[in-house]
Design a protein around this motif. Structure first.
Motif, mmCIF file in Angstrom:
data_model
loop_
_atom_site.group_PDB
_atom_site.id
_atom_site.type_symbol
_atom_site.label_atom_id
_atom_site.label_comp_id
_atom_site.label_asym_id
_atom_site.label_seq_id
_atom_site.Cartn_x
_atom_site.Cartn_y
_atom_site.Cartn_z
ATOM 1 N N PRO A 12 4.109 0.572 4.336
ATOM 2 C CA PRO A 12 3.200 1.465 3.817
ATOM 3 C C PRO A 12 3.886 2.206 3.087
ATOM 4 O O PRO A 12 2.930 2.500 1.929
ATOM 5 C CB PRO A 12 2.493 2.320 5.086
ATOM 6 C CG PRO A 12 2.848 0.925 6.216
ATOM 7 C CD PRO A 12 4.242 -0.235 5.981
ATOM 8 N N ARG A 13 5.054 2.833 3.049
ATOM 9 C CA ARG A 13 5.715 2.681 2.217
ATOM 10 C C ARG A 13 5.779 2.490 0.804
ATOM 11 O O ARG A 13 5.727 2.742 -0.186
ATOM 12 C CB ARG A 13 7.074 3.199 2.345
ATOM 13 C CG ARG A 13 8.001 4.281 1.162
ATOM 14 C CD ARG A 13 9.527 5.039 2.429
ATOM 15 N NE ARG A 13 10.334 5.297 1.302
ATOM 16 C CZ ARG A 13 10.225 6.397 0.687
ATOM 17 N NH1 ARG A 13 9.140 7.516 1.315
ATOM 18 N NH2 ARG A 13 10.941 6.881 -0.300
ATOM 19 N N LEU A 39 5.147 3.066 -3.119
ATOM 20 C CA LEU A 39 6.003 3.258 -4.092
ATOM 21 C C LEU A 39 5.013 2.167 -5.332
ATOM 22 O O LEU A 39 5.204 2.684 -6.300
ATOM 23 C CB LEU A 39 6.863 3.277 -3.954
ATOM 24 C CG LEU A 39 8.333 3.862 -2.694
ATOM 25 C CD1 LEU A 39 9.071 3.085 -2.330
ATOM 26 C CD2 LEU A 39 7.787 5.476 -3.487
ATOM 27 N N ALA A 40 4.975 1.273 -4.807
ATOM 28 C CA ALA A 40 4.260 0.412 -6.009
ATOM 29 C C ALA A 40 3.429 0.834 -6.654
ATOM 30 O O ALA A 40 3.352 0.134 -7.862
ATOM 31 C CB ALA A 40 4.428 -1.184 -5.219
ATOM 32 N N ASN A 41 2.817 1.016 -5.942
ATOM 33 C CA ASN A 41 1.203 1.986 -5.775
ATOM 34 C C ASN A 41 1.533 3.024 -7.409
ATOM 35 O O ASN A 41 0.756 3.118 -8.747
ATOM 36 C CB ASN A 41 -0.105 1.880 -4.915
ATOM 37 C CG ASN A 41 -0.738 0.899 -4.636
ATOM 38 O OD1 ASN A 41 -0.619 -0.419 -5.473
ATOM 39 N ND2 ASN A 41 -1.025 1.106 -3.523
ATOM 40 N N ALA A 42 2.538 3.500 -6.839
ATOM 41 C CA ALA A 42 2.465 5.072 -7.834
ATOM 42 C C ALA A 42 3.527 4.641 -8.834
ATOM 43 O O ALA A 42 3.341 5.160 -9.757
ATOM 44 C CB ALA A 42 3.543 5.451 -6.828
#
Length: 268
Positions: A250-251, A255-258
């Motif tokens: 999930p982390r 981070l990828a979406n951010a």
């Protein structure tokens, strides 16, 4: 065969017991040397003598007589003396129990030891004399307890000074008794005294079942570290596992979406 002798109620001198009988008290409600000796005289050689004990104690000299008679039967007539403490073995009754070759205690029974006492009157010389006799008696009792338990005599004298009550399991642990009898069982059929040990074993098995073995990758890395060159340089580690089957955490997804959002915002 076995002869069962009841040690129930106070331990009395023969004179006291005769008075109790004269006023009509049930002879099963007190203990005297004469009554015990009569029963032992009618016991066959080599038979077991089973003492059923529930007594608050009483006359130290009467109890000493009973103790001596029991030991004489054990040595001369080869009788095995077994003491079953069903309620209380206190004071003088506690060292009657010490005459037994085997001492058993019921789960709720108690063992009590204390210093000898006396009711006296007189001058200071009388008090000093009685005090010396009582101290001598305490030393003798401590010797008997120490012989059974293997405990330090000084520790036993201190326990006597504190008037110490001892549970069945504590008595076994300390050596005053040999085992606990008449134990209740749990619904599973296990003995109550064995429950703690069985619980510990079960907990250990449960923890062991939850242990996870290292993965093959971890094993290979460990082997690579062990297979070092003679100059001390570590050997070549295996190739890292390709991440094509890697499942993002999930982390990592966050981070990828951010990062994508940041790139999109900068593009505008």
């Amino acid at each position: 065969m076995a002869t069962t002798i009841q040690i129930k109620g106070p331990v009395l001198s023969n004179d006291q017991a005769a008075f109790y009988s004269w006023i009509g008290l049930d002879e099963d409600s007190f203990v005297s040397y004469s009554a015990i000796k009569n029963q032992l005289d009618n016991t066959f050689a080599a038979d077991d003598v089973v003492l059923e004990i529930n007594s608050p104690g009483g006359d130290v000299n009467a109890a000493s007589d009973i103790y001596s008679e029991l030991r004489k039967c054990a040595q001369n007539n080869k009788n095995t003396i077994i003491a079953n403490i069903t309620g209380m073995a206190a004071s003088a009754a506690s060292f009657i129990a010490m005459a037994a070759d085997e001492i058993n205690m019921a789960p709720l029974s108690k063992f009590m030891i204390h210093k000898a006492g006396a009711e006296i009157s007189g001058n200071s010389d009388d008090m000093d004399y009685v005090s010396s006799v009582l101290n001598q008696t305490d030393e003798q009792l401590a010797d008997v307890y120490a012989a059974k338990t293997g405990m330090d005599k000084g520790k036993i004298l201190n326990m006597m000074a504190q008037e110490t009550y001892i549970s069945a399991t504590e008595a076994v642990d300390m050596g005053f008794a040999d085992k606990v009898i008449y134990e209740p069982s749990s619904k599973s059929g296990n003995s109550i005294t064995n429950f703690a040990t069985e619980f510990q074993i079960t907990a250990m098995e449960k923890r062991a079942s939850n242990l996870k073995l290292p993965s093959q990758e971890q094993i290979n890395k460990f082997k690579a570290l062990q297979d070092s060159e003679p100059n001390g340089k570590p050997g070549k580690e295996p190739e890292p596992v390709k991440p094509n089957n890697h499942k993002k955490t999930p982390r990592e997804i966050y981070l990828a979406n951010a990062q994508k959002l940041k790139e999109t915002t900068n593009g505008k």
